[in-house]
Design an enzyme around this catalytic site. Structure first.
Site, mmCIF file in Angstrom:
data_model
loop_
_atom_site.group_PDB
_atom_site.id
_atom_site.type_symbol
_atom_site.label_atom_id
_atom_site.label_comp_id
_atom_site.label_asym_id
_atom_site.label_seq_id
_atom_site.Cartn_x
_atom_site.Cartn_y
_atom_site.Cartn_z
ATOM 1 N N ASN A 1 4.821 -11.287 -18.821
ATOM 2 C CA ASN A 1 5.675 -11.439 -17.868
ATOM 3 C C ASN A 1 4.890 -11.814 -16.488
ATOM 4 O O ASN A 1 3.905 -11.253 -16.458
ATOM 5 C CB ASN A 1 6.305 -9.807 -17.622
ATOM 6 N N ASN B 1 0.818 9.790 25.019
ATOM 7 C CA ASN B 1 1.735 8.442 25.173
ATOM 8 C C ASN B 1 1.003 7.147 25.540
ATOM 9 O O ASN B 1 1.296 6.212 24.996
ATOM 10 C CB ASN B 1 2.817 8.709 26.480
ATOM 11 N N GLN C 1 7.243 8.055 16.959
ATOM 12 C CA GLN C 1 5.958 8.437 16.008
ATOM 13 C C GLN C 1 6.129 7.673 14.739
ATOM 14 O O GLN C 1 5.379 7.501 13.770
ATOM 15 C CB GLN C 1 6.190 10.030 15.787
ATOM 16 N N THR D 1 16.558 -29.678 -4.932
ATOM 17 C CA THR D 1 17.295 -29.382 -3.793
ATOM 18 C C THR D 1 18.580 -28.727 -4.631
ATOM 19 O O THR D 1 18.742 -29.119 -5.783
ATOM 20 C CB THR D 1 17.839 -30.147 -2.735
ATOM 21 N N GLU E 1 6.642 -11.138 -9.376
ATOM 22 C CA GLU E 1 7.693 -10.502 -9.120
ATOM 23 C C GLU E 1 7.556 -9.351 -7.992
ATOM 24 O O GLU E 1 8.366 -8.947 -7.290
ATOM 25 C CB GLU E 1 8.060 -9.960 -10.492
ATOM 26 N N LYS F 1 6.116 -10.717 -25.355
ATOM 27 C CA LYS F 1 6.158 -11.108 -24.076
ATOM 28 C C LYS F 1 4.812 -11.090 -23.097
ATOM 29 O O LYS F 1 3.943 -10.276 -23.211
ATOM 30 C CB LYS F 1 7.016 -9.834 -23.405
ATOM 31 N N SER G 1 5.059 -6.309 -22.273
ATOM 32 C CA SER G 1 6.363 -5.651 -22.517
ATOM 33 C C SER G 1 5.916 -4.372 -23.562
ATOM 34 O O SER G 1 5.392 -4.607 -24.412
ATOM 35 C CB SER G 1 7.222 -6.266 -23.166
HETATM 36 N N1 ARG Z 1 2.001 11.465 17.338
HETATM 37 C C1 ARG Z 1 2.464 11.064 18.350
HETATM 38 C C2 ARG Z 1 3.203 9.672 18.116
HETATM 39 O O1 ARG Z 1 2.603 8.822 17.275
HETATM 40 C C3 ARG Z 1 1.664 10.767 19.617
HETATM 41 C C4 ARG Z 1 2.287 10.862 20.884
HETATM 42 C C5 ARG Z 1 2.833 12.337 21.148
HETATM 43 N N2 ARG Z 1 3.349 12.221 22.699
HETATM 44 C C6 ARG Z 1 4.342 13.028 22.663
HETATM 45 N N3 ARG Z 1 4.740 13.039 24.188
HETATM 46 N N4 ARG Z 1 4.666 14.090 22.173
HETATM 47 O O2 ARG Z 1 3.912 8.812 18.818
#
Ligand code: ARG
Length: 460
Positions: free
Chosen positions: A288, A113, A325, A158, A293, A286, A280
């Site tokens: 384009n 985390n 994730q 405008t 785009e 054409k 085209s």
């Molecule tokens: N692959 C996970 C993500 O991108 C990493 C973190 C995972 N953490 C967990 N508590 N499972 O979020």
């Protein structure tokens, strides 16, 4: 092994369903984080050494082992199967294979985390740098283009109705300043993201007294996150990136729209080079403006990425949940899209042909109406009245199917005796432009100053 060999497999009696394994894996996307993940882990190994969790020998082993892992996994064509789950697991697993049990100590006190959050913030720096440079390159193109076509006049619009004549250089530079703010937004968000989340652990903080200030210094962050819950929970830095990207794309998209219209047969103001056009499959005649785009079209996917992540984040109870994730795909996709679009747009702009005669031919006399009213104002008539007088003159031209320049002085004087001979001087598009030499206006002197200011910015 019942756990399917997963690092977290201890408490599991059965392996993951292969469908679940594939569904859960993010490695096909987050493998882009390899380099920053390794950098983060190397700094973390040093911090663990300082905290006496690792001996110096173990730290050295890990750090050089990580180097090898990076080189191996970054080889083109390296297959990273879903079973590895994500880049963090893949790196650690390979490290442990290479250096043995010491590798298993690297994750002490750390969680994916705080690891993924630090990786993303490190990657974000590169992303910002990349887009800021691409935007700079486009600004350079615009400045050169403004310089090259400094005399060219075209209708300014405008409501997509002809409004007042402007210099093409003024038009080109208008995008320069939008991009300048886009670059500023990227810089702003990079500064706010310049905070180290590592040391937040899973959510409650690291229990091994790693020196977070040391880590911040090692990884080039100017501060450490003051709250571990916040550090692992929020993705506002990616949302800010996505919104800056979305705004930038909106800017490009509008200029694409103009150029697409201008390259139609009806306008013929510009022609996109063959190198940035396509043909085209059916209609041989054409050519384009597909480059433009596509840039306009890809704006939608960047907006989509912003909406996707905002929506993903809105209902997640603190702190981390796997929903998060999903943050990387929109981030990387927006980065790649904007990166491409800035380059393609710069290429398309720098190679297009301008047709100043077509622009000039399109200048309607109606656009001089404001100057005619201003003329009367200079003779002392209140603007509202002047507006009315000229409005009647315009109506007369419509009735007589003529143009403002087709009216005789007598016709003008019939509406107001303030009109004198010199008024004919004012019925001229170039003169109209020249009247607007106020700073920020389209007058040639003002635009020359603007161009000089833009050049100074490019030098900063
Ligand atoms: N692959 C996970 C993500 O991108 C990493 C973190 C995972 N953490 C967990 N508590 N499972 O979020």
């Amino acid at each position: 092994m019942a756990s399917g060999g997963k690092m977290w497999g201890g408490r599991f009696a059965a392996a993951n369903d292969t469908l679940m394994e594939r569904f859960n894996a993010s490695i096909s996307v987050d493998r882009r984080l390899l380099e920053v993940d390794v950098a983060g882990s190397q700094a973390y190994a040093r911090a663990l050494e300082r905290a006496k969790i690792l001996t110096s020998e173990e730290a050295e082993e890990i750090i050089s082992g990580l180097e090898r892992v990076r080189d191996e996994l970054s080889l083109p064509g390296t297959c990273l199967p879903a079973a590895l789950e994500d880049i963090h697991m893949a790196v650690e697993q390979r490290l442990t294979e290479l250096v043995g049990p010491a590798g298993g100590k690297l994750h002490t006190g750390r969680s994916r985390n705080d690891q993924v959050a630090v990786d993303e913030r490190l990657y974000l720096r590169l992303a910002v740098e990349c887009l800021r440079q691409r935007a700079r390159a486009l600004q350079q193109v615009l400045v050169e283009s403004a310089q090259e076509h400094s005399q060219v006049i075209l209708p300014g619009y405008t409501h997509l109705q002809q409004a007042q004549p402007i210099l093409f250089a003024h038009y080109a530079l208008s995008l320069f300043w939008m991009l300048e703010r886009d670059r500023g937004r990227l810089l702003d968000l990079r500064q706010r993201a310049d905070v180290l989340p590592l040391g937040a652990g899973a959510l409650a903080g690291n229990a091994f007294a790693v020196d977070r200030d040391y880590l911040a210094a090692q990884l080039g962050f100017s501060a450490i996150s003051p709250n571990s819950l916040d550090a692992v929970s929020d993705r506002d830095y990616l949302l800010e990136f996505l919104s800056a990207a979305a705004i930038l794309m909106m800017h490009l998209s509008r200029y694409c729209e103009d150029l697409i219209i201008w390259s139609s047969a009806e306008y013929g103001f510009v022609e996109m080079a063959d190198a940035f056009s396509t043909g085209s499959s059916m209609m041989p005649q054409k050519k384009n403006p597909d480059a433009l785009e596509l840039v306009r079209g890809k704006t939608g996917r960047v907006y989509g990425g912003l909406m996707a992540l905002l929506t993903t984040m809105k209902g997640i109870p603190l702190t981390y949940a796997k929903d998060m994730q999903e943050d990387k795909e929109p981030f990387f996709d927006a980065l790649d899209t904007v990166d491409d679009c800035l380059q393609v747009f710069a290429g398309a702009w720098s190679t297009m042909s301008l047709y100043p005669q077509r622009m000039e031919a399109a200048l309607d006399d109606g656009m001089l109406a404001t100057d005619l009213a201003d003329y009367l104002v200079r003779r002392g008539l209140p603007f509202r009245q002047a507006h009315h007088v000229v409005g009647r003159l315009v109506r007369r031209t419509l009735e007589r199917q003529t143009r403002l320049t087709g009216l005789e002085l007598d016709d003008l004087r019939r509406e107001s005796d303030l009109f004198q001979d010199d008024v004919l001087h004012y019925l001229n598009h170039r003169h109209s432009v020249e009247l607007r030499n106020i700073p920020g206006g389209t007058g040639p002197g003002a635009v020359a100053d603007q161009l000089a200011a833009a050049r100074r910015r490019l030098q900063e």
